[in-house]
Design a protein around this motif. Structure first.
Motif, PDB file in Angstrom:
ATOM      1  N   PHE A  96       0.719  -1.288   0.238  1.00  0.00           N
ATOM      2  CA  PHE A  96       0.208   0.068   0.552  1.00  0.00           C
ATOM      3  C   PHE A  96       0.591   1.104   0.093  1.00  0.00           C
ATOM      4  O   PHE A  96       2.070   1.187   0.468  1.00  0.00           O
ATOM      5  CB  PHE A  96      -1.026  -0.078   1.425  1.00  0.00           C
ATOM      6  CG  PHE A  96      -1.571  -1.279   1.367  1.00  0.00           C
ATOM      7  CD1 PHE A  96      -3.469  -1.355   0.720  1.00  0.00           C
ATOM      8  CD2 PHE A  96      -0.659  -2.685   2.051  1.00  0.00           C
ATOM      9  CE1 PHE A  96      -3.528  -2.252   0.820  1.00  0.00           C
ATOM     10  CE2 PHE A  96      -2.007  -3.656   1.623  1.00  0.00           C
ATOM     11  CZ  PHE A  96      -3.299  -3.777   1.770  1.00  0.00           C
ATOM     12  N   SER A  97       0.664   1.983  -1.007  1.00  0.00           N
ATOM     13  CA  SER A  97       0.816   3.598  -1.127  1.00  0.00           C
ATOM     14  C   SER A  97       0.776   4.260   0.711  1.00  0.00           C
ATOM     15  O   SER A  97      -0.513   4.680   0.284  1.00  0.00           O
ATOM     16  CB  SER A  97       0.970   3.925  -2.049  1.00  0.00           C
ATOM     17  OG  SER A  97      -0.001   4.170  -2.359  1.00  0.00           O
ATOM     18  N   MET A  98       1.799   5.339   1.135  1.00  0.00           N
ATOM     19  CA  MET A  98       1.471   5.987   1.307  1.00  0.00           C
ATOM     20  C   MET A  98       1.677   7.463   2.045  1.00  0.00           C
ATOM     21  O   MET A  98       2.973   7.766   1.307  1.00  0.00           O
ATOM     22  CB  MET A  98       0.908   5.445   3.567  1.00  0.00           C
ATOM     23  CG  MET A  98       1.295   6.224   4.613  1.00  0.00           C
ATOM     24  SD  MET A  98       1.636   5.591   5.809  1.00  0.00           S
ATOM     25  CE  MET A  98       0.669   5.492   6.739  1.00  0.00           C
ATOM     26  N   GLU A  99       0.733   8.695   1.733  1.00  0.00           N
ATOM     27  CA  GLU A  99       1.158   9.772   1.126  1.00  0.00           C
ATOM     28  C   GLU A  99       1.780  10.573   2.247  1.00  0.00           C
ATOM     29  O   GLU A  99       1.435  10.324   3.838  1.00  0.00           O
ATOM     30  CB  GLU A  99       0.038  10.009   0.990  1.00  0.00           C
ATOM     31  CG  GLU A  99      -0.437  10.625  -0.087  1.00  0.00           C
ATOM     32  CD  GLU A  99      -1.556  11.210  -0.670  1.00  0.00           C
ATOM     33  OE1 GLU A  99      -1.192  11.317  -2.357  1.00  0.00           O
ATOM     34  OE2 GLU A  99      -2.520  11.114  -0.151  1.00  0.00           O
ATOM     35  N   THR A 100       2.938  10.952   2.788  1.00  0.00           N
ATOM     36  CA  THR A 100       4.007  11.791   3.992  1.00  0.00           C
ATOM     37  C   THR A 100       4.565  13.058   3.228  1.00  0.00           C
ATOM     38  O   THR A 100       5.505  12.564   3.177  1.00  0.00           O
ATOM     39  CB  THR A 100       4.761  10.870   3.793  1.00  0.00           C
ATOM     40  OG1 THR A 100       5.796   9.352   2.743  1.00  0.00           O
ATOM     41  CG2 THR A 100       4.187   8.917   4.720  1.00  0.00           C
ATOM     42  N   PRO A 101       3.775  13.767   3.180  1.00  0.00           N
ATOM     43  CA  PRO A 101       4.889  14.811   2.259  1.00  0.00           C
ATOM     44  C   PRO A 101       5.463  16.014   3.404  1.00  0.00           C
ATOM     45  O   PRO A 101       5.174  15.519   4.305  1.00  0.00           O
ATOM     46  CB  PRO A 101       3.398  15.963   2.036  1.00  0.00           C
ATOM     47  CG  PRO A 101       2.039  15.327   2.791  1.00  0.00           C
ATOM     48  CD  PRO A 101       2.342  14.272   2.624  1.00  0.00           C
ATOM     49  N   GLY A 102       5.839  16.612   2.792  1.00  0.00           N
ATOM     50  CA  GLY A 102       6.861  17.463   4.306  1.00  0.00           C
ATOM     51  C   GLY A 102       8.367  17.036   3.568  1.00  0.00           C
ATOM     52  O   GLY A 102       9.254  18.341   2.800  1.00  0.00           O
ATOM     53  N   HIS A 103       8.849  16.327   3.673  1.00  0.00           N
ATOM     54  CA  HIS A 103      10.810  15.862   3.143  1.00  0.00           C
ATOM     55  C   HIS A 103      10.462  16.473   1.700  1.00  0.00           C
ATOM     56  O   HIS A 103      11.321  17.361   1.401  1.00  0.00           O
ATOM     57  CB  HIS A 103      10.647  14.761   3.388  1.00  0.00           C
ATOM     58  CG  HIS A 103      12.017  14.432   2.936  1.00  0.00           C
ATOM     59  ND1 HIS A 103      13.096  15.002   3.414  1.00  0.00           N
ATOM     60  CD2 HIS A 103      12.949  14.365   2.047  1.00  0.00           C
ATOM     61  CE1 HIS A 103      14.401  14.712   2.280  1.00  0.00           C
ATOM     62  NE2 HIS A 103      14.369  14.042   1.978  1.00  0.00           N
ATOM     63  N   HIS A 146       6.009  12.629  -1.149  1.00  0.00           N
ATOM     64  CA  HIS A 146       6.846  12.051  -0.367  1.00  0.00           C
ATOM     65  C   HIS A 146       5.505  10.579  -0.569  1.00  0.00           C
ATOM     66  O   HIS A 146       4.905  10.774   0.026  1.00  0.00           O
ATOM     67  CB  HIS A 146       7.798  12.134   0.609  1.00  0.00           C
ATOM     68  CG  HIS A 146       8.449  11.242   0.626  1.00  0.00           C
ATOM     69  ND1 HIS A 146       8.211  10.450   2.054  1.00  0.00           N
ATOM     70  CD2 HIS A 146       9.888  11.198   1.244  1.00  0.00           C
ATOM     71  CE1 HIS A 146       8.423   9.436   1.943  1.00  0.00           C
ATOM     72  NE2 HIS A 146      10.016   9.743   1.875  1.00  0.00           N
ATOM     73  N   LEU A 147       6.191   9.268  -1.028  1.00  0.00           N
ATOM     74  CA  LEU A 147       5.739   8.270  -0.483  1.00  0.00           C
ATOM     75  C   LEU A 147       6.625   7.344   0.680  1.00  0.00           C
ATOM     76  O   LEU A 147       6.823   7.001   0.404  1.00  0.00           O
ATOM     77  CB  LEU A 147       5.321   7.458  -2.069  1.00  0.00           C
ATOM     78  CG  LEU A 147       4.208   8.465  -2.642  1.00  0.00           C
ATOM     79  CD1 LEU A 147       3.827   7.225  -3.484  1.00  0.00           C
ATOM     80  CD2 LEU A 147       2.559   8.151  -1.896  1.00  0.00           C
ATOM     81  N   ALA A 148       5.568   7.109   1.984  1.00  0.00           N
ATOM     82  CA  ALA A 148       5.906   5.559   2.149  1.00  0.00           C
ATOM     83  C   ALA A 148       5.014   5.076   2.028  1.00  0.00           C
ATOM     84  O   ALA A 148       3.889   4.118   0.711  1.00  0.00           O
ATOM     85  CB  ALA A 148       5.464   6.018   3.987  1.00  0.00           C
ATOM     86  N   TYR A 149       5.953   3.247   1.472  1.00  0.00           N
ATOM     87  CA  TYR A 149       4.530   1.777   1.341  1.00  0.00           C
ATOM     88  C   TYR A 149       4.932   0.756   2.657  1.00  0.00           C
ATOM     89  O   TYR A 149       5.872   1.076   3.815  1.00  0.00           O
ATOM     90  CB  TYR A 149       5.616   1.038   0.554  1.00  0.00           C
ATOM     91  CG  TYR A 149       6.606   2.155  -1.192  1.00  0.00           C
ATOM     92  CD1 TYR A 149       5.520   2.267  -1.813  1.00  0.00           C
ATOM     93  CD2 TYR A 149       7.661   2.389  -1.240  1.00  0.00           C
ATOM     94  CE1 TYR A 149       5.156   2.685  -3.180  1.00  0.00           C
ATOM     95  CE2 TYR A 149       7.709   3.734  -1.984  1.00  0.00           C
ATOM     96  CZ  TYR A 149       6.393   3.479  -2.853  1.00  0.00           C
ATOM     97  OH  TYR A 149       6.204   4.088  -4.051  1.00  0.00           O
ATOM     98  N   VAL A 150       3.876   0.605   2.490  1.00  0.00           N
ATOM     99  CA  VAL A 150       3.372  -0.362   3.878  1.00  0.00           C
ATOM    100  C   VAL A 150       3.675  -1.918   3.096  1.00  0.00           C
ATOM    101  O   VAL A 150       2.860  -2.164   2.619  1.00  0.00           O
ATOM    102  CB  VAL A 150       1.909  -0.004   4.015  1.00  0.00           C
ATOM    103  CG1 VAL A 150       1.534  -1.120   5.738  1.00  0.00           C
ATOM    104  CG2 VAL A 150       1.842   1.527   5.305  1.00  0.00           C
TER     105      VAL A 150
END
Ligand SMILES: [Zn+2]
Length: 252
Positions: free
Chosen positions: A135-142, A146-150
């Motif tokens: 699953f992709s997880m939106e993790t903006p800021g940096h 930016h995407l994280a993955y679970v």
């Protein structure tokens, strides 16, 4: 179900004089008939990647997919090492990166252009199950996209945070170094943090060894090791940096 294996561990160090080390985490995910790399590390990792894959009986041509968290040089620098793999990246990240002028800090212009012109690139639109159990997880800021993955695993999920959470210090304090938007980064870290605590899995930060929740604290699941030396003293005066896993930090 997938198995997550470290190819090159990230290192939570920072140069005070010569810019970023760029010693990022590079992991392999195996399962469901795929061999997926999460990020590709900086150019200096080429021999480490070959050696790490060989230890699992693999070569670069056997990687089926490369999932990128963002477009910084120390995460996409070896993309062209895997010409037969399908690249995955957030649509928002790629769009943002293509609009930045040459010389933008940390952006790898050539790799961004390469990604943008490659018709095989899978552009991830927000949050979804991009592959079975991933699953992709939106993790903006940096960076803005930016995407994280679970990733689903037998021992709980592996949460590949990329540079949304670069190290234990950021996970513990929710304060990000090197971010384009500190408030967004804090929200992303807090979201990743609660996902980690509720899942009981492990978090793979962008520049550190795996982290786990332990009560109200977070800690490293293994030691951080690195060796430093000078060319003219190689082997004679190596400095070994070792951060034991037991050194955890209490939340502020
Ligand atoms: Zn980055």
């Amino acid at each position: 179900m997938y198995t997550a294996l470290s190819i090159v561990d990230g290192f939570p160090g920072k140069s005070a004089s010569h810019g970023a080390f760029g010693w990022s985490s590079l992991w392999l995910i195996e399962g469901e008939g795929r061999r997926i790399l999460v990020d590709t590390g900086p150019p200096a990792y080429v021999p480490l990647i070959h050696r790490g894959l060989e230890q699992h009986g693999l070569s670069a041509s056997e990687i089926t997919d490369v999932m990128l968290t963002h477009t910084h040089w120390d995460h996409i620098g070896n993309l062209t090492m895997f010409p037969t793999a399908t690249p995955w990246i957030g649509q928002a990240e790629l769009t943002w990166a293509t609009l930045q002028p040459p010389g933008t800090q940390f952006l790898s212009d050539l790799h961004v252009r390469h990604l943008d012109s490659d018709p095989r690139v899978q552009r991830i639109d927000g949050e979804s199950e991009i592959l079975p159990g991933i699953f992709s997880m939106e993790t903006p800021g940096h960076t803005p996209g930016h995407l994280a993955y679970v990733v689903t695993g037998a021992d709980g999920p592996s949460l590949f945070a990329g540079d949304a959470v670069k190290n234990l210090h950021e996970l513990t304090t929710a304060r990000a170094d090197s971010t384009m938007d500190a408030d967004e980064s804090r929200r992303s870290i807090e979201r990743v943090r609660s996902a980690l605590k509720s899942s009981g899995g492990m978090l793979i930060p962008g520049h550190d060894v795996p982290l786990v929740a332990s009560g109200d604290q977070f800690e490293r699941a293994g030691d951080v090791l690195a060796r430093f030396s000078y060319f003219d003293t190689e082997g004679e005066h190596d400095s070994v940096i070792s951060i034991p896993s037991t050194r955890s930090s209490r939340r502020h």
